[in-house]
Design a protein around this motif. Sequence first.
Motif, PDB file in Angstrom:
ATOM      1  N   THR A 114     -69.069  32.697  -8.153  1.00 31.41           N
ATOM      2  CA  THR A 114     -68.613  31.698  -9.125  1.00 31.41           C
ATOM      3  C   THR A 114     -67.961  32.361 -10.337  1.00 31.41           C
ATOM      4  O   THR A 114     -66.970  31.864 -10.875  1.00 31.41           O
ATOM      5  CB  THR A 114     -69.781  30.804  -9.579  1.00 31.41           C
ATOM      6  N   LEU A 115     -68.508  33.508 -10.766  1.00 31.44           N
ATOM      7  CA  LEU A 115     -67.912  34.236 -11.886  1.00 31.44           C
ATOM      8  C   LEU A 115     -66.518  34.750 -11.531  1.00 31.44           C
ATOM      9  O   LEU A 115     -65.591  34.692 -12.362  1.00 31.44           O
ATOM     10  CB  LEU A 115     -68.809  35.405 -12.287  1.00 31.44           C
ATOM     11  N   ALA A 116     -66.352  35.252 -10.310  1.00 28.97           N
ATOM     12  CA  ALA A 116     -65.040  35.752  -9.881  1.00 28.97           C
ATOM     13  C   ALA A 116     -63.995  34.641  -9.930  1.00 28.97           C
ATOM     14  O   ALA A 116     -62.849  34.861 -10.348  1.00 28.97           O
ATOM     15  CB  ALA A 116     -65.138  36.344  -8.478  1.00 28.97           C
ATOM     16  N   HIS A 153     -60.485  33.783 -12.696  1.00 28.07           N
ATOM     17  CA  HIS A 153     -59.112  33.682 -12.189  1.00 28.07           C
ATOM     18  C   HIS A 153     -58.663  32.217 -12.133  1.00 28.07           C
ATOM     19  O   HIS A 153     -58.248  31.727 -11.076  1.00 28.07           O
ATOM     20  CB  HIS A 153     -59.013  34.302 -10.786  1.00 28.07           C
ATOM     21  N   PRO A 154     -58.741  31.479 -13.232  1.00 29.56           N
ATOM     22  CA  PRO A 154     -58.386  30.052 -13.200  1.00 29.56           C
ATOM     23  C   PRO A 154     -56.909  29.808 -12.903  1.00 29.56           C
ATOM     24  O   PRO A 154     -56.563  28.767 -12.329  1.00 29.56           O
ATOM     25  CB  PRO A 154     -58.756  29.566 -14.601  1.00 29.56           C
ATOM     26  N   ASP A 155     -56.043  30.749 -13.264  1.00 33.08           N
ATOM     27  CA  ASP A 155     -54.606  30.549 -13.064  1.00 33.08           C
ATOM     28  C   ASP A 155     -54.207  30.574 -11.592  1.00 33.08           C
ATOM     29  O   ASP A 155     -53.145  30.060 -11.231  1.00 33.08           O
ATOM     30  CB  ASP A 155     -53.811  31.624 -13.824  1.00 33.08           C
ATOM     31  N   TYR A 156     -55.032  31.168 -10.756  1.00 33.72           N
ATOM     32  CA  TYR A 156     -54.718  31.250  -9.333  1.00 33.72           C
ATOM     33  C   TYR A 156     -55.183  30.001  -8.567  1.00 33.72           C
ATOM     34  O   TYR A 156     -54.746  29.766  -7.434  1.00 33.72           O
ATOM     35  CB  TYR A 156     -55.369  32.482  -8.707  1.00 33.72           C
ATOM     36  N   PRO A 186     -69.521  17.519  -9.843  1.00 34.23           N
ATOM     37  CA  PRO A 186     -68.510  16.536 -10.252  1.00 34.23           C
ATOM     38  C   PRO A 186     -67.415  16.398  -9.199  1.00 34.23           C
ATOM     39  O   PRO A 186     -67.116  17.352  -8.465  1.00 34.23           O
ATOM     40  CB  PRO A 186     -67.954  17.139 -11.551  1.00 34.23           C
ATOM     41  N   THR A 187     -66.830  15.223  -9.102  1.00 33.37           N
ATOM     42  CA  THR A 187     -65.651  15.039  -8.259  1.00 33.37           C
ATOM     43  C   THR A 187     -64.486  15.810  -8.882  1.00 33.37           C
ATOM     44  O   THR A 187     -64.248  15.723 -10.081  1.00 33.37           O
ATOM     45  CB  THR A 187     -65.293  13.550  -8.155  1.00 33.37           C
ATOM     46  N   ILE A 188     -63.770  16.570  -8.059  1.00 33.43           N
ATOM     47  CA  ILE A 188     -62.718  17.437  -8.587  1.00 33.43           C
ATOM     48  C   ILE A 188     -61.413  16.654  -8.750  1.00 33.43           C
ATOM     49  O   ILE A 188     -60.792  16.231  -7.767  1.00 33.43           O
ATOM     50  CB  ILE A 188     -62.471  18.647  -7.664  1.00 33.43           C
ATOM     51  N   ASN A 189     -61.037  16.439  -9.998  1.00 30.75           N
ATOM     52  CA  ASN A 189     -59.765  15.799 -10.317  1.00 30.75           C
ATOM     53  C   ASN A 189     -58.862  16.692 -11.165  1.00 30.75           C
ATOM     54  O   ASN A 189     -57.714  16.326 -11.430  1.00 30.75           O
ATOM     55  CB  ASN A 189     -59.994  14.479 -11.054  1.00 30.75           C
ATOM     56  N   GLY A 190     -59.380  17.838 -11.589  1.00 31.24           N
ATOM     57  CA  GLY A 190     -58.592  18.735 -12.417  1.00 31.24           C
ATOM     58  C   GLY A 190     -59.320  20.038 -12.649  1.00 31.24           C
ATOM     59  O   GLY A 190     -60.448  20.246 -12.177  1.00 31.24           O
ATOM     60  N   LYS A 242     -64.153  23.904 -13.197  1.00 31.52           N
ATOM     61  CA  LYS A 242     -64.923  24.799 -14.048  1.00 31.52           C
ATOM     62  C   LYS A 242     -66.369  24.324 -14.173  1.00 31.52           C
ATOM     63  O   LYS A 242     -67.314  25.128 -14.080  1.00 31.52           O
ATOM     64  CB  LYS A 242     -64.272  24.890 -15.434  1.00 31.52           C
ATOM     65  N   GLU A 243     -66.566  23.018 -14.364  1.00 34.69           N
ATOM     66  CA  GLU A 243     -67.914  22.465 -14.467  1.00 34.69           C
ATOM     67  C   GLU A 243     -68.699  22.668 -13.179  1.00 34.69           C
ATOM     68  O   GLU A 243     -69.890  23.015 -13.204  1.00 34.69           O
ATOM     69  CB  GLU A 243     -67.837  20.978 -14.811  1.00 34.69           C
ATOM     70  N   ALA A 244     -68.039  22.452 -12.026  1.00 36.22           N
ATOM     71  CA  ALA A 244     -68.700  22.615 -10.734  1.00 36.22           C
ATOM     72  C   ALA A 244     -69.126  24.069 -10.517  1.00 36.22           C
ATOM     73  O   ALA A 244     -70.237  24.341 -10.048  1.00 36.22           O
ATOM     74  CB  ALA A 244     -67.772  22.164  -9.609  1.00 36.22           C
ATOM     75  N   LEU A 245     -68.265  25.010 -10.862  1.00 38.32           N
ATOM     76  CA  LEU A 245     -68.596  26.431 -10.714  1.00 38.32           C
ATOM     77  C   LEU A 245     -69.766  26.816 -11.615  1.00 38.32           C
ATOM     78  O   LEU A 245     -70.665  27.570 -11.205  1.00 38.32           O
ATOM     79  CB  LEU A 245     -67.371  27.285 -11.037  1.00 38.32           C
ATOM     80  N   GLN A 246     -69.777  26.312 -12.831  1.00 44.65           N
ATOM     81  CA  GLN A 246     -70.869  26.621 -13.756  1.00 44.65           C
ATOM     82  C   GLN A 246     -72.193  26.043 -13.261  1.00 44.65           C
ATOM     83  O   GLN A 246     -73.243  26.683 -13.396  1.00 44.65           O
ATOM     84  CB  GLN A 246     -70.537  26.084 -15.146  1.00 44.65           C
ATOM     85  N   LYS A 247     -72.169  24.839 -12.692  1.00 46.59           N
ATOM     86  CA  LYS A 247     -73.388  24.235 -12.169  1.00 46.59           C
ATOM     87  C   LYS A 247     -73.930  25.026 -10.985  1.00 46.59           C
ATOM     88  O   LYS A 247     -75.145  25.251 -10.880  1.00 46.59           O
ATOM     89  CB  LYS A 247     -73.132  22.782 -11.756  1.00 46.59           C
ATOM     90  N   LEU A 248     -73.046  25.454 -10.096  1.00 45.73           N
ATOM     91  CA  LEU A 248     -73.488  26.234  -8.943  1.00 45.73           C
ATOM     92  C   LEU A 248     -74.075  27.571  -9.380  1.00 45.73           C
ATOM     93  O   LEU A 248     -75.134  27.988  -8.904  1.00 45.73           O
ATOM     94  CB  LEU A 248     -72.319  26.474  -7.988  1.00 45.73           C
TER      95      LEU A 248
END
Length: 291
Positions: free
Chosen positions: A152-154, A158-161, A237-241, A246-252
């Motif tokens: 999740t950190l990786a 790399h949010p731009d990818y 969260p449902t992924i719409n953006g 980011k929220e989903a990765l942090q929760k996992l």
Amino acid sequence: MYDPNSASAASGGRMGGRAFSSQSSSSSLSGSRGYSTRSASPGFSYSAPYYAPTPFGGGGFYMGPAFGVGVGAGSSLFLILMGFAAFMLVSGFLSDRSEGSVLTATGKTSVLKLQVGLLGMARSLQRDLNRIAENADTSTPEGLSYVLAETTLALLRHPDYCISAYSSADVKRSIEDGEKRFNQLSIEERGKFDEETLVNVNSIKRQSTTSQRASGFSNEYIVITILVAAEGVHKLPTINGSKDLKEALQKLGSIPASRIMAVEVLWTPQSENDTLSERELLGDYPLLRPL
């Protein structure tokens, strides 16, 4: 025109492990302890036979079973049956309560899935996943937590990818149902690979030396799938953006190691020289939503 012979088998990486059996044994032990405690409560307990003066007069003694109530044996049996019926009625009522109840949350298993599509230029992320798979101890809950946190950190770095994503959360009533759902998702994702070229699952490691060749497509992609089974009720969260991703990765990444039952990270292509085309992306991963 697309030449199917121009590309080699799609490579896939896989790392993680399962600890369902140990969690199930722990739950069974807790359940047996709870039963022993309940069986010792008044109205349901038995003790050794006792001796007392006969109630019918004359000499001798009367011997009978000691129930947890101060009435005769026939009445006691009736009270026990009535108490058991009331217990079953209350248990049925509690089982029908909403999932937000603390009582009903006990014993539930959440199976979470997060899938992320990335641009093919994210080769450094491929190398990060390869490194995690080569070094992780996937035979312990702490090792599985390490795999989940590092993956999740990786992705967070790399949010731009990241160009697309999809999430789901299934809450099952038992560990067995959770394990069945987790295995189903794992098999479904593994079936999209032609070959698993790097594997570290429950500390069983395997790496293929098969040479991968680029397909000639200029539009390349990478897909990473994270599967988690965790004790209790967890949501994504449902992924719409990008914010939802980011929220989903942090929760996992923040799920405690003590609640993790299974983790599996799958990614394709695993080899830096392999290619996932747009056609393959759309065909194999139709649920991905653009960010």
